[in-house]
Design an enzyme around this catalytic site. Structure first.
Site, PDB file in Angstrom:
ATOM      1  N   CYS A  81       0.756  -1.284   0.061  1.00 55.03           N
ATOM      2  CA  CYS A  81       0.069   0.102   0.064  1.00 55.03           C
ATOM      3  C   CYS A  81       0.891   1.226  -0.142  1.00 55.03           C
ATOM      4  O   CYS A  81       1.563   1.755   1.114  1.00 55.03           O
ATOM      5  CB  CYS A  81      -0.946  -0.169   1.225  1.00 55.03           C
ATOM      6  N   CYS A 115      -0.106   3.713   2.323  1.00 56.49           N
ATOM      7  CA  CYS A 115       0.445   3.719   4.143  1.00 56.49           C
ATOM      8  C   CYS A 115       1.682   4.125   4.182  1.00 56.49           C
ATOM      9  O   CYS A 115       1.911   4.877   5.168  1.00 56.49           O
ATOM     10  CB  CYS A 115       0.305   2.280   3.994  1.00 56.49           C
TER      11      CYS A 115
END
Length: 110
Positions: free
Chosen positions: A33, A36
């Site tokens: 991700c 993230c």
């Protein structure tokens, strides 16, 4: 803040939740991700501001899917502010530095 960031499995998460009276952040992420990584980087950069000293615990949703499900994590990154062991604030996405500072203000009020 990065020195206070730790990776938690389900057992360590529950210990953190039960034993922490003061506010702390749980950040649900995934290795794949990119938002993230952006959020974690922003957390580090605003650590010099009002959220200095706020412990951050990172949970990998791929390694701990039951924990993510338990707290209603549907997307990554998801940030949950715990106060007195209970989730009080949830935000999803790569929050801006200003949004992160607002979380610090929420902690200061509690």
């Amino acid at each position: 803040m990065s020195s206070q960031r730790r990776q938690l499995d389900s057992e360590a998460f529950e210990l953190q939740r039960e034993d922490h009276d003061s506010p702390w952040l749980a950040v649900f992420v995934a290795d794949w991700c990119q938002p993230c990584e952006t959020l974690l980087s922003r957390l580090s950069s605003v650590s010099q501001e009002s959220i200095r000293g706020l412990p951050v615990a990172v949970v990998d949703v791929d390694r701990e899917p039951m924990l993510a499900e338990r707290y209603g994590v549907k997307g990554t990154p998801t940030l949950i502010l715990f106060i007195d062991g209970e989730p009080r604030l949830t935000r999803v996405g790569a929050l801006s530095e200003q949004q992160l500072l607002q979380i610090g203000e929420e902690c200061a009020r509690n």
